[in-house]
Scaffold this motif. Structure first.
Motif, mmCIF file in Angstrom:
data_model
loop_
_atom_site.group_PDB
_atom_site.id
_atom_site.type_symbol
_atom_site.label_atom_id
_atom_site.label_comp_id
_atom_site.label_asym_id
_atom_site.label_seq_id
_atom_site.Cartn_x
_atom_site.Cartn_y
_atom_site.Cartn_z
ATOM 1 N N GLU A 21 1.521 -3.955 -5.300
ATOM 2 C CA GLU A 21 0.806 -3.125 -4.079
ATOM 3 C C GLU A 21 0.431 -3.231 -2.787
ATOM 4 O OE1 GLU A 21 -1.743 -2.732 -8.292
ATOM 5 O OE2 GLU A 21 -0.934 -3.929 -6.223
ATOM 6 N N ARG B 141 -2.381 5.266 2.681
ATOM 7 C CA ARG B 141 -1.648 5.547 1.604
ATOM 8 C C ARG B 141 -0.857 4.059 1.242
ATOM 9 N NH1 ARG B 141 4.770 6.140 3.219
ATOM 10 N NH2 ARG B 141 5.081 7.819 2.312
ATOM 11 N N SER C 120 1.148 2.223 -1.698
ATOM 12 C CA SER C 120 2.878 2.319 -1.726
ATOM 13 C C SER C 120 2.131 1.316 -2.727
ATOM 14 C CB SER C 120 3.158 0.943 -0.487
ATOM 15 O OG SER C 120 2.693 2.197 0.811
ATOM 16 N N GLY D 226 6.502 9.366 -4.471
ATOM 17 C CA GLY D 226 7.707 8.280 -4.264
ATOM 18 C C GLY D 226 8.774 8.319 -3.989
ATOM 19 N N THR E 161 9.680 2.842 -4.956
ATOM 20 C CA THR E 161 8.419 3.114 -4.749
ATOM 21 C C THR E 161 7.944 3.831 -5.183
ATOM 22 O OG1 THR E 161 9.455 1.230 -2.818
ATOM 23 C CG2 THR E 161 7.526 1.619 -2.253
ATOM 24 N N TYR F 191 3.866 6.328 -3.919
ATOM 25 C CA TYR F 191 3.187 5.707 -3.311
ATOM 26 C C TYR F 191 1.788 6.555 -3.439
ATOM 27 C CZ TYR F 191 6.994 5.228 -0.644
ATOM 28 O OH TYR F 191 7.862 4.612 0.649
#
Length: 117
Positions: A6, A19, A21, A71, A77, A79
């Motif tokens: 993360e 935000r 990730s 994502g 990945t 989000y």
């Protein structure tokens, strides 16, 4: 094995945005089955948002309309866009993945989100 990392946490004022990730690697090939959890001090870990294998998103009632999960399957990945943040959103946010048909969960190391003036 799956590794989840993360990033994106930090300190933000009430009403602000962050935000998060979660970059996945290893034996994982899409963002389906992934989700975000959070744990505030003295409280149990709770589901914030998730993406099912049918690609539908689920949100906790407390974040509906403010948080958006998304994502990139090519990058594997995920989000979490967090808007209109409140002090009660303060917690460690964890990325989670459960492989299809598995009862075992993979977790990231967590990222701290603090909402305070």
């Amino acid at each position: 094995q799956v590794q989840l990392v993360e990033s994106g946490g930090g300190l933000v004022q009430p009403g602000g945005s962050l935000r998060l990730s979660c970059a996945a690697s290893g034996s994982i090939f899409s963002i389906y089955g992934m989700g975000w959890y959070r744990q505030a001090p003295g409280k149990q870990r709770e589901l914030v948002a998730s993406i099912s294998y049918g690609s539908s998103a689920t949100y906790a009632d407390s974040v509906k309309g403010r948080f958006t999960i998304s994502g990139d399957n090519a990058k594997v990945t995920m989000y979490l866009q967090m808007n209109s943040l409140k002090p009660e959103d303060t917690a460690i946010y964890y990325c989670n993945y459960r492989p299809p048909g598995s009862v075992y969960d993979y977790w990231g190391q967590g990222t701290q989100v603090t909402v305070s003036s």
